[in-house]
Scaffold this active site. Sequence first.
Site, PDB file in Angstrom:
ATOM      1  N   ASN A   1      25.415  97.976  60.106  1.00 53.76           N
ATOM      2  CA  ASN A   1      26.185  96.986  60.859  1.00 53.76           C
ATOM      3  C   ASN A   1      26.980  97.622  61.988  1.00 53.76           C
ATOM      4  O   ASN A   1      26.999  97.128  63.124  1.00 53.76           O
ATOM      5  CB  ASN A   1      27.135  96.233  59.925  1.00 53.76           C
ATOM      6  CG  ASN A   1      26.479  95.028  59.278  1.00 53.76           C
ATOM      7  OD1 ASN A   1      25.485  94.513  59.755  1.00 53.76           O
ATOM      8  ND2 ASN A   1      27.029  94.584  58.167  1.00 53.76           N
TER       9      ASN A   1
ATOM     10  N   ASP B   1      21.501  91.715  59.216  1.00 51.72           N
ATOM     11  CA  ASP B   1      20.809  90.554  58.655  1.00 51.72           C
ATOM     12  C   ASP B   1      19.329  90.851  58.445  1.00 51.72           C
ATOM     13  O   ASP B   1      18.729  90.440  57.443  1.00 51.72           O
ATOM     14  CB  ASP B   1      20.965  89.346  59.584  1.00 51.72           C
ATOM     15  CG  ASP B   1      22.375  88.763  59.559  1.00 51.72           C
ATOM     16  OD1 ASP B   1      23.161  89.133  58.663  1.00 51.72           O
ATOM     17  OD2 ASP B   1      22.680  87.930  60.434  1.00 51.72           O
TER      18      ASP B   1
ATOM     19  N   GLU C   1      25.832  92.727  50.633  1.00 52.12           N
ATOM     20  CA  GLU C   1      24.588  93.487  50.626  1.00 52.12           C
ATOM     21  C   GLU C   1      24.073  93.728  49.206  1.00 52.12           C
ATOM     22  O   GLU C   1      23.231  94.600  48.986  1.00 52.12           O
ATOM     23  CB  GLU C   1      24.792  94.831  51.335  1.00 52.12           C
ATOM     24  CG  GLU C   1      25.718  95.796  50.620  1.00 52.12           C
ATOM     25  CD  GLU C   1      27.177  95.656  51.031  1.00 52.12           C
ATOM     26  OE1 GLU C   1      27.905  96.659  50.945  1.00 52.12           O
ATOM     27  OE2 GLU C   1      27.585  94.549  51.438  1.00 52.12           O
TER      28      GLU C   1
END
Length: 224
Positions: free
Chosen positions: A79, A88, A113
């Site tokens: 991220n 994503d 996650e």
Amino acid sequence: LCLWWMLPRIFLQPALLPALSVAALLLLLGATLQESFHMAFRDELTGLPGRRAFNETLRRAAGTYSIAMVDVDHFKKFNDTHGHDTGDDVLKLVASRLARVGDGGRAFRYGGEEFAVVFLDRPAQACVEAVETLRQSIQDSRMQLRDRRTRSRDDTAGQQQRGRGGAGAVVQVTVSIGLADSRVDPRPAGVVKAADQALYAAKEEGRNRVCAHGGQRVLAVRAG
């Protein structure tokens, strides 16, 4: 078909109009309930059953069952380095592999996650091969990142480009997995906690591996 059959007869038999109205309302109610069910029990991003479906499955579980908690390694780094869109994509990749789990397992999006796989009527030692196969299939996957410089500013065009690959770097995704079964605790929450403890152990031992709860014996525990 029912509506098609009834419409021409409304003019000949006005009493059918209330029945037609009720049928239309029932169809609308059924569609609404179905959509509400999907929103409540299915994760929109990954398409897997969500946390609520996971809890409901455990509530109905009886006898010996196993839970594997799955966590994406270094997800925050994905991220922070490549952006949330790439994060994503990582989650979707992992979910697609988990959806293929064998030995009767069922995969869920647990949150963030983290994912969970439930094996009903199976002790931990009988699930090791299926869990290890999952870990290996994710490790063997490669994901090509989209080059931000060539990414379209138009949302519609950007969505059409997804899934076509790109000129970005190719990265490897791995997961750590903790495994426990209901013999450690009669409460589902206790089994989840035991699987989480095994997951933390897998992280501490170097990630990209399967660890079973310390109080249980399994046939094998492997690492990539």
